[in-house]
Design a protein around this motif. Structure first.
Motif, PDB file in Angstrom:
ATOM      1  N   UNK A 124      38.839  14.735  59.431  1.00 43.22           N
ATOM      2  CA  UNK A 124      37.851  13.850  60.058  1.00 43.22           C
ATOM      3  C   UNK A 124      38.253  13.493  61.488  1.00 43.22           C
ATOM      4  N   UNK A 125      39.467  13.916  61.870  1.00 42.55           N
ATOM      5  CA  UNK A 125      39.958  13.490  63.178  1.00 42.55           C
ATOM      6  C   UNK A 125      40.169  14.687  64.112  1.00 42.55           C
ATOM      7  N   UNK A 126      39.337  14.724  65.145  1.00 41.98           N
ATOM      8  CA  UNK A 126      39.400  15.806  66.122  1.00 41.98           C
ATOM      9  C   UNK A 126      40.732  15.726  66.864  1.00 41.98           C
ATOM     10  N   UNK A 127      41.405  16.865  66.988  1.00 40.58           N
ATOM     11  CA  UNK A 127      42.668  16.901  67.713  1.00 40.58           C
ATOM     12  C   UNK A 127      43.853  16.352  66.940  1.00 40.58           C
ATOM     13  N   UNK A 128      43.691  16.070  65.640  1.00 39.97           N
ATOM     14  CA  UNK A 128      44.810  15.581  64.828  1.00 39.97           C
ATOM     15  C   UNK A 128      45.852  16.691  64.661  1.00 39.97           C
ATOM     16  N   UNK A 129      47.052  16.325  64.208  1.00 42.85           N
ATOM     17  CA  UNK A 129      48.124  17.322  64.063  1.00 42.85           C
ATOM     18  C   UNK A 129      47.682  18.466  63.168  1.00 42.85           C
ATOM     19  N   UNK A 130      47.022  18.146  62.071  1.00 51.57           N
ATOM     20  CA  UNK A 130      46.595  19.182  61.131  1.00 51.57           C
ATOM     21  C   UNK A 130      45.539  20.089  61.772  1.00 51.57           C
ATOM     22  N   UNK A 131      44.620  19.503  62.509  1.00 49.89           N
ATOM     23  CA  UNK A 131      43.601  20.316  63.199  1.00 49.89           C
ATOM     24  C   UNK A 131      44.274  21.268  64.187  1.00 49.89           C
ATOM     25  N   UNK A 132      45.258  20.759  64.920  1.00 47.30           N
ATOM     26  CA  UNK A 132      45.900  21.570  65.956  1.00 47.30           C
ATOM     27  C   UNK A 132      46.703  22.734  65.390  1.00 47.30           C
ATOM     28  N   UNK A 133      47.246  22.578  64.195  1.00 44.72           N
ATOM     29  CA  UNK A 133      48.081  23.623  63.596  1.00 44.72           C
ATOM     30  C   UNK A 133      47.278  24.684  62.843  1.00 44.72           C
TER      31      UNK A 133
END
Ligand code: M6R
Length: 366
Positions: free
Chosen positions: A131-140
């Motif tokens: 749900x969070x744009x640019x979060x650590x998980x999104x980035x990886x």
């Protein structure tokens, strides 16, 4: 701000029709097809994938259990849903032909992030739902599905969960079409139904709120509450049990209804509250027998079922009737009843609903 609601949790429960509408409608083009931006999995990539893992914690894991059912049904690929802190410390046969789906509202949960990194190291393709744009998980991740739930402030997750379910519905349909494991007419029928869910959820919320409040009055002073279900309803039971325990501090447990007689039924005594989800039509008769079993031992039974199953009123103490939809969509509708029961129970107990003791919104330590 809470916009007139007493708590963020209540606001977020009531935001669900909008959150779901945003998550679905922004992914449908003018021809009525699903378009998933930030996901570049092609037909060729998909055809090579022979195993899927879905890894998450807490509520996100419960969404993953439903995702597993959907992937197995629509993609015809064996799928394993696992808890991140368990997944990390066990053996898996993961390689380039494995898809690992990571689910995390915050995108920052420590165990989930580390599970992602371990799987990536082994060559798996990583798709995350967050749900969070640019979060650590999104980035990886290689691919990302962003739920458009808006910020979720209450520790107890509500709209993040239902939009995670939407993510799985859309992906199962989209990938199923790409792979040709789902027929066009079937795809269209399911997608059309998915688009009616915001409306159905709205109706369910307004029709069930008062009943949920009344049920909370009965369970607020109980020591334990049990949740029952079969198939997809069992996953809703798990989510309902977690939701109630984390904010009401009442002991709760969820059982697959067929397992009752293998031990858990020993716990049922006069007045024990049992919340039974009975939405899956193919196994409806089976759950009805289980309800009769606990009723015969004195349980106070709340049945949560479809509007057409009025017959349940004869065997339950309370029945909550839900809008009709396809079996696969019933978890999204029925979970709001569990959310409301949790909210009102915690409220009646005078607990800090949005910030329950011992819990943090985002668990960034192992
Ligand atoms: O941010 P995440 O989705 O990774 O969080 C996972 C869990 O910590 C979270 O779902 C937790 O179980 C909630 N408090 C449940 O309401």
């Amino acid at each position: 701000s809470k916009e007139g609601y007493a708590h963020f949790m209540l606001k977020e429960i009531y935001q669900q029709p909008t959150a779901i509408r945003d998550t679905v409608e922004r992914r449908i083009d003018e021809k009525g097809n699903i378009v998933l931006e930030n996901i570049s999995i092609t037909k060729e990539v998909l055809e090579k994938i022979n195993k899927i893992y879905i890894v998450a914690c807490g509520t996100a894991y419960h969404a993953g259990l439903i995702g597993k059912y959907l992937f197995q049904t629509f993609l015809k690929v064996d799928t394993i849903a696992d808890i991140a802190s368990e997944f990390r410390y066990s053996e898996h046969n993961i390689d380039e032909n494995t898809l690992v789906v990571i689910v995390s509202q915050s995108g920052e949960t420590a165990d989930t992030l580390q599970a992602l990194k371990d799987a990536k190291e082994k060559g798996a393709r990583i798709l995350s739902i967050t749900n969070v744009v640019g979060s650590s998980i999104a980035r990886e991740s290689d691919d990302v599905f962003y739920t458009w739930a808006g910020p979720e402030i209450a520790v107890a997750s509500t709209k993040a969960y239902t939009t995670q379910l939407v993510a799985f519905y859309l992906m199962a349909l989209h990938f199923g079409r790409l792979k040709n494991t789902i027929e066009l007419t079937c795809y269209e029928e399911i997608l059309n139904e998915l688009r009616t869910l915001p409306e159905k959820l709205q109706i369910t919320l307004s029709e069930c709120d008062k009943k949920a409040k009344n049920i909370s009055e009965t369970i607020k002073d109980k020591q334990s509450v049990f949740y029952l279900g079969r198939g997809l309803d069992y996953y809703t039971a798990l989510e309902g049990a977690l939701k109630l325990k984390e904010i009401s501090y009442i002991h709760t447990e969820a059982f697959p209804a067929g397992e009752l007689k293998h031990g858990s039924i020993a716990l049922i005594e006069e007045g024990t509250p049992v919340i039974a989800f009975a939405t899956q039509s193919l196994i409806y008769d089976k759950i009805v027998s289980n309800i009769k079993e606990v009723k015969a031992r004195g349980a106070y039974v709340v049945g949560v079922t479809r509007k057409k199953n009025e017959d349940l009123k004869e065997i339950c103490d309370e029945v909550v009737l839900l809008e009709e939809s396809f079996n696969i969509f019933m978890p999204l509708i029925s979970v709001v009843v569990a959310q409301l029961i949790s909210y009102y129970t915690a409220l009646l107990k005078g607990n800090d609903v949005d910030k329950p003791r011992n819990l943090a919104k985002s668990v960034t330590v192992e």
